[in-house]
Design an enzyme around this catalytic site. Structure first.
Site, mmCIF file in Angstrom:
data_model
loop_
_atom_site.group_PDB
_atom_site.id
_atom_site.type_symbol
_atom_site.label_atom_id
_atom_site.label_comp_id
_atom_site.label_asym_id
_atom_site.label_seq_id
_atom_site.Cartn_x
_atom_site.Cartn_y
_atom_site.Cartn_z
ATOM 1 N N LEU A 103 36.371 5.144 -6.499
ATOM 2 C CA LEU A 103 35.169 4.900 -5.530
ATOM 3 C C LEU A 103 34.381 3.523 -6.081
ATOM 4 O O LEU A 103 34.418 3.283 -7.456
ATOM 5 C CB LEU A 103 34.152 6.168 -5.707
ATOM 6 C CG LEU A 103 34.606 7.175 -5.101
ATOM 7 C CD1 LEU A 103 33.694 8.412 -5.308
ATOM 8 C CD2 LEU A 103 35.109 7.113 -3.547
ATOM 9 N N ASP A 104 33.998 2.802 -5.116
ATOM 10 C CA ASP A 104 33.498 1.690 -5.559
ATOM 11 C C ASP A 104 32.053 1.801 -6.419
ATOM 12 O O ASP A 104 31.416 2.791 -6.375
ATOM 13 C CB ASP A 104 32.676 0.661 -4.304
ATOM 14 C CG ASP A 104 33.845 0.232 -3.449
ATOM 15 O OD1 ASP A 104 34.916 0.095 -3.825
ATOM 16 O OD2 ASP A 104 33.512 0.256 -2.148
ATOM 17 N N TYR A 105 31.511 0.746 -7.054
ATOM 18 C CA TYR A 105 30.415 0.941 -7.966
ATOM 19 C C TYR A 105 29.206 1.717 -7.091
ATOM 20 O O TYR A 105 28.593 2.509 -7.726
ATOM 21 C CB TYR A 105 30.184 -0.482 -8.460
ATOM 22 C CG TYR A 105 28.715 -0.571 -9.627
ATOM 23 C CD1 TYR A 105 28.655 -0.131 -10.624
ATOM 24 C CD2 TYR A 105 27.672 -1.094 -8.774
ATOM 25 C CE1 TYR A 105 27.753 -0.091 -11.442
ATOM 26 C CE2 TYR A 105 26.489 -1.311 -9.633
ATOM 27 C CZ TYR A 105 26.503 -0.829 -11.057
ATOM 28 O OH TYR A 105 25.429 -0.937 -11.682
ATOM 29 N N ARG A 191 34.316 0.138 3.860
ATOM 30 C CA ARG A 191 33.428 -1.015 3.903
ATOM 31 C C ARG A 191 33.798 -2.039 4.864
ATOM 32 O O ARG A 191 33.190 -2.835 5.553
ATOM 33 C CB ARG A 191 32.906 -1.515 2.509
ATOM 34 C CG ARG A 191 32.115 -0.583 1.854
ATOM 35 C CD ARG A 191 31.719 -1.127 0.350
ATOM 36 N NE ARG A 191 31.259 0.108 -0.363
ATOM 37 C CZ ARG A 191 29.909 0.511 -0.542
ATOM 38 N NH1 ARG A 191 29.157 -0.113 0.146
ATOM 39 N NH2 ARG A 191 29.618 1.519 -1.262
#
Ligand code: URA
Length: 241
Positions: A103-105, A191
């Site tokens: 998962l992204d930051y 995103r």
């Protein structure tokens, strides 16, 4: 450092009681020396422990963790920039576990961590990707044709996306809440998909992976998977037995 009998029990050798018996009977050696003292402390990383002449490895204990990742953590074991990692949230887990996928930051939500390399490999293999559902809050309110584009598949710089499940959950002033289900796992995929139709993501949370949800957890907390869940997950990933 940890008491030898506790270490052995944790490694899955036997029950604590039985491990004490093994020690008392002289079946356990630490760094080449037979140990019969129950209080003996060992360092799980540095000491070599043998039971009946065979090495004990803590990694034999398979651990499966479901973490509710907060934003502001990187999904790696170590970050070269020194940022907080998801591993920092796993106080009380001694085994070395690794995230399954990423998962992204800034992304929150459901993340599995395990030392079961076979499962990690199977779950992240392109042919075995399981459904993942995200809540995305986007800037602006996409019209139905925009959502339809996401459902059918949309061209990103690394190619067309596979069909996705997309629902408009609610509209709040100039923002929309979308539920997006994908089975691919490309870098920053949700995103980029939303960006591509002109609606940048303001908030992103993974709420479901296959049959697993965040039920019962609050942000930053984790639980271990139940044996039945592990069996189901392994089966879903195509692993036999
Ligand atoms: N898609 C994204 O864009 N980010 C994530 O963290 C996961 C899926």
């Amino acid at each position: 450092m940890e008491r030898l009998q506790k270490y052995l029990a944790h490694a899955g050798v036997a029950s604590r009681r039985h491990c004490e018996e093994l020690i008392l009977k002289g079946k356990v050696a630490v760094n080449g020396q037979v140990v019969t003292e129950l209080g003996t402390k060992v360092d799980p990383v540095k000491d070599q422990v043998l039971v009946n002449g065979k090495p004990v490895s803590i990694a034999k204990t398979k651990v499966y963790i479901l973490l509710y990742k907060p934003g502001g953590y990187v999904t790696t074991v170590k970050d070269p920039e020194g940022r907080k990692t998801v591993i920092d949230l796993l106080k009380g887990i001694r085994e070395r576990v690794y995230p399954v996928g990423r998962l992204d930051y800034d992304t929150e939500g459901l993340l599995i961590l395990t030392n079961d390399g076979e499962l990690t490999h199977a779950l992240t293999h392109p042919s075995r990707q399981v459904d993942k559902t995200y809540l995305a809050i986007v800037q602006g309110v996409p019209a139905e044709d925009g959502l339809e584009q996401l459902r059918r598949g949309i061209r990103l710089e690394d190619g067309m996306t596979a069909p996705a499940g997309v629902r408009l959950l609610k509209v709040e002033q100039d923002k929309a809440w979308l539920e997006i289900t994908i089975h691919e796992g490309r870098n920053r995929q949700v995103r980029r998909m939303c960006e591509q139709i002109g609606y940048p993501v303001l908030f992103l949370k993974r709420v479901r992976l296959g049959f697993l949800t965040l039920d019962g957890l609050t942000v930053g907390k984790y639980r271990t998977l139940r044996p039945r869940e592990v069996a189901k997950l392994r089966a879903m990933a195509g692993i036999q037995g």
